[in-house]
Design an enzyme around this catalytic site. Structure first.
Site, PDB file in Angstrom:
ATOM      1  N   ARG A   1       6.561  21.646  38.966  1.00 52.99           N
ATOM      2  CA  ARG A   1       5.963  20.889  37.854  1.00 52.99           C
ATOM      3  C   ARG A   1       5.402  19.552  38.315  1.00 52.99           C
ATOM      4  NH1 ARG A   1      10.051  22.347  34.186  1.00 52.99           N
ATOM      5  NH2 ARG A   1      11.062  20.391  34.656  1.00 52.99           N
TER       6      ARG A   1
ATOM      7  N   ARG B   1      19.431  24.606  32.903  1.00 51.16           N
ATOM      8  CA  ARG B   1      18.326  25.480  32.485  1.00 51.16           C
ATOM      9  C   ARG B   1      17.399  25.777  33.664  1.00 51.16           C
ATOM     10  NH1 ARG B   1      14.826  23.349  27.865  1.00 51.16           N
ATOM     11  NH2 ARG B   1      14.362  22.038  29.641  1.00 51.16           N
TER      12      ARG B   1
ATOM     13  N   ARG C   1      20.667  17.468  34.885  1.00 52.45           N
ATOM     14  CA  ARG C   1      20.683  17.742  33.449  1.00 52.45           C
ATOM     15  C   ARG C   1      21.449  19.018  33.116  1.00 52.45           C
ATOM     16  NH1 ARG C   1      14.913  17.544  30.503  1.00 52.45           N
ATOM     17  NH2 ARG C   1      15.023  15.301  30.561  1.00 52.45           N
TER      18      ARG C   1
ATOM     19  N   ARG D   1      -3.364  15.453  29.381  1.00 47.06           N
ATOM     20  CA  ARG D   1      -2.793  15.852  30.661  1.00 47.06           C
ATOM     21  C   ARG D   1      -3.874  16.072  31.714  1.00 47.06           C
ATOM     22  NH1 ARG D   1       2.698  17.551  30.805  1.00 47.06           N
ATOM     23  NH2 ARG D   1       2.411  18.186  32.935  1.00 47.06           N
TER      24      ARG D   1
ATOM     25  N   LYS E   1       9.257   7.698  29.614  1.00 47.77           N
ATOM     26  CA  LYS E   1       8.198   7.539  28.605  1.00 47.77           C
ATOM     27  C   LYS E   1       8.757   7.609  27.184  1.00 47.77           C
ATOM     28  CE  LYS E   1       5.346  10.900  29.405  1.00 47.77           C
ATOM     29  NZ  LYS E   1       5.846  11.733  30.495  1.00 47.77           N
TER      30      LYS E   1
END
Ligand SMILES: [Zn+2]
Length: 216
Positions: free
Chosen positions: A170, A159, A126, A87, A13
């Site tokens: 999530r 992280r 990541r 959301r 996005k």
């Protein structure tokens, strides 16, 4: 042109918002960024939000809507991309009030779709520099030297947010919240789907077509 971008993590996005910013001058608006900016600037709203977050509570939809309205009004003449907002169905209804109130309209809602596997592949690798927070990716954007930041040699870590368990949680949450949202915009005839599974160069021409269609 005013757009809403939907899509789970890793769908790109942000990349497409940036692309339309460069080519069409649209301004990307993210609720999270707005909130962080208010907190940092220590505005009245920012202080209120910080207090709520410090208690471990969610910032109320009405407060976020206030920030969104202020920002949309400011960028009204440029055209906007709402990135990751709304959301929930409730936020979508608040947004509709804002848009009507400002005499604007949303031209389309673009839903970027990818599989969960692709999310894991893109987000899962990541790495973040412990010192400067620069983000790398094991596969797509590796550091020059393994485990070390190119800029300052800082240690690269995964992280908590980027660990598989956290990503999965999530994703589940995202799907649960977004399903009614997608139905809502489909019913209004605003929803456009973009298959964001292939590499960027392959998606771009399809995306350009969709934008052209919206412009007409
Ligand atoms: Zn660094």
């Amino acid at each position: 042109m005013n757009l809403i971008f939907l899509g789970q993590q890793g769908a790109g996005k942000g990349t497409f918002a940036q692309y339309l910013g460069n080519t069409k001058g649209l301004v990307q608006i993210s609720a999270g960024d707005l909130l962080r900016a208010e907190v940092k600037a220590e505005t009245e709203t920012g202080k209120k939000a910080k207090e709520i977050m410090n208690k471990g509570l969610l910032v109320p939809d009405e407060l976020i809507a206030e920030l969104i309205e202020k920002k949309i009004e400011k960028e009204k003449n440029n055209g906007i991309i709402l990135d990751g907002y709304p959301r929930t169905l409730k936020q979508a209804e608040l947004l509709e009030n804002i848009i009507n109130h400002l005499n604007m309209k949303i031209n389309a809602v673009i839903n970027f779709t990818i599989s969960d596997e692709t999310t894991f592949e893109r987000i899962g690798g990541r790495l973040t520099c412990k010192t400067c927070n620069k983000v790398y990716h094991e596969k797509f954007l590796p550091p020059k030297e393994k485990g070390k930041c190119d800029v300052d040699g800082g240690e690269l870590i995964i992280r908590e947010d980027d660990k598989k368990q956290a990503i999965m949680k999530r994703l589940e949450e995202y799907k649960k919240q977004t399903k009614p949202l997608i139905d809502y915009y489909k019913e209004k005839g605003l929803l456009k789907e973009v298959d964001a599974e292939p590499i960027l160069d392959k998606i771009k021409p399809i995306f350009d077509e969709i934008i052209k269609e919206i412009e007409n």
